[in-house]
Design a protein around this motif. Structure first.
Motif: not given
Length: 414
Positions: A158-161, A167, A169-171, A332, A351
């Motif tokens: 899980t990452r947030s940019t 923003s 968000r990748t999961t 990312s 990202d």
């Protein structure tokens, strides 16, 4: 006399059309069309020839160059068709009592194995060869075990940019690999089929009809092949302090590398070391990190380096490797550096998703910021060791080369 001729013509039109190509067609017509009720006397025992058949020859006959062509305009009992097929072969025929049914259709230029499969599979029957005996049976369930060489672990990401205005968000969900395999196998089974997945041993045991088990074997092989694909990710993250420009001139970089101005591919077909050398002509390079990691297909990889309280680099990649060598990358990166003149750290992040060829380099650039660099002092300041500074632009560059790993034989030293 005319009545007899007319009756014979009607009987010939009502009979099914039968054609057989191969050694069996060389038999005399009278013998092939003899009624089943006619009993021919056997020759004396002393006059019968002694024949020896190589057991391996029977199995070879199933796939021999001999081709069969068969056509029936009307349904014929399956037992009759089977006897016609093995005529002229070294096989003996054994048919189980529960084998019934009929065949109507046309087969052209098939081996004996293919002809048997075409006849028996639609009726739910199978054949087995033991020596020179060809046994016809109803399909029965059997049990087979398969090796599944996968890790029994669940990995997610899980990452947030971005910030409050925008923003991303990748999961990557933490998936249970063996639970997915269990669902996939059970979807291929019949009503009488069953399956058991042993996670610790990496074993899948399946009980079902042979044709269903063959489908499971193809599915598990595809899962094993696709899951075991690997890619080597060579990353280089550096900062280019520009000399006389506000940003990197990528057209000059491509010319230095011998590439056309407009590269059709998403990635550069250049080695990261050569690309770094080309960038060095436009400014001073400070290498921030150069990690290298090997990642499995669709498995997230995380690389982080830095000094606590000073700087930190976080790079995450999720690769997807196709059979043709095309690699899709979800990349990312986040670069965080403490600025003594400011309370908040300076952050550069990006990202993106890219699709590149094997061996090409993904490029993430254009992240500009201002830095202070020293300049030679003049006058009285230089006598007391003073040093002036000026503000120049600096660009953060991330290079990520994807190289598909081809499995090979492992050499052992004696």
């Amino acid at each position: 006399m005319r009545i007899l001729v007319a009756a014979a013509a009607v009987l010939l039109q009502a009979m099914p059309v039968t054609r057989l190509a191969g050694p069996a067609s060389a038999q005399p017509p009278a013998a092939a069309q003899a009624p089943a009720s006619v009993q021919r006397p056997l020759p004396p025992a002393g006059g019968m020839p002694v024949t020896q058949i190589d057991p391996g020859a029977a199995a070879a006959t199933l796939d021999s160059p001999r081709r069969l062509s068969l056509a029936f305009a009307e349904p014929r009992p399956i037992q009759e068709v089977l006897r016609l097929l093995i005529a002229g072969t070294p096989f003996s025929l054994a048919i189980d009592p529960d084998v019934t049914g009929s065949f109507r259709g046309e087969l052209k230029q098939l081996t004996l194995r293919d002809a048997l499969t075409a006849l028996l599979a639609p009726l739910g029957y199978d054949f087995d060869v033991r020596g020179t005996v060809l046994r016809i049976t109803r399909n029965r369930v059997e049990t087979r075990a398969f090796d599944v060489n996968l890790l029994a672990v669940q990995r997610g990401l899980t990452r947030s940019t971005g910030g409050p205005d925008a923003s991303l968000r990748t999961t990557v969900a933490a998936e249970d690999v063996f639970a997915g395999i269990d669902d996939g196998v059970r979807a291929l089974l019949s009503e009488k089929g069953s399956a058991h997945v042993d996670r610790r041993a990496g074993l899948v045991q399946v009980t079902d009809y042979p044709e269903r088990i063959d489908r499971v074997a193809q599915y598990l092989e595809a899962v094993q092949v696709r899951s075991s694909r690997q890619v080597r990710l060579q990353a280089r993250v550096f900062e280019v302090t520009l000399k006389d420009a506000a940003a990197i001139d990528w057209r000059a970089v491509r010319a230095k590398l011998g590439l056309p101005d407009s590269v059709p591919q998403a990635g550069l077909a250049a080695d990261p070391s050569l690309l770094q050398a080309a960038l060095a002509e436009q400014g001073d390079i400070r290498v921030l990190s150069a990690p290298e990691v090997t990642a499995m297909n669709n498995e997230p990889a995380l690389m982080r380096a830095g000094t606590p309280g000073v700087s930190a680099l976080t790079l995450t990649v999720v690769p997807q490797i196709a059979a043709d060598g095309i690699v899709q990358l979800a990349v990312s990166h986040s670069w965080e550096e403490q600025d003594p003149a400011r309370k908040a750290p300076r952050v550069s992040e990006a990202d993106t998703v890219a699709r590149v060829m094997d061996g090409h380099t993904v490029l993430v650039a254009g992240l500009l910021r201002e830095v202070q660099v020293p300049v030679p002092s003049r006058g009285m300041g230089s006598l007391f060791g003073g040093q002036a500074k000026k503000t120049v632009p600096a660009e953060l560059v991330v290079l990520l080369q994807a190289i598909v790993v081809t499995p090979g034989a492992v050499s052992r030293q004696p």
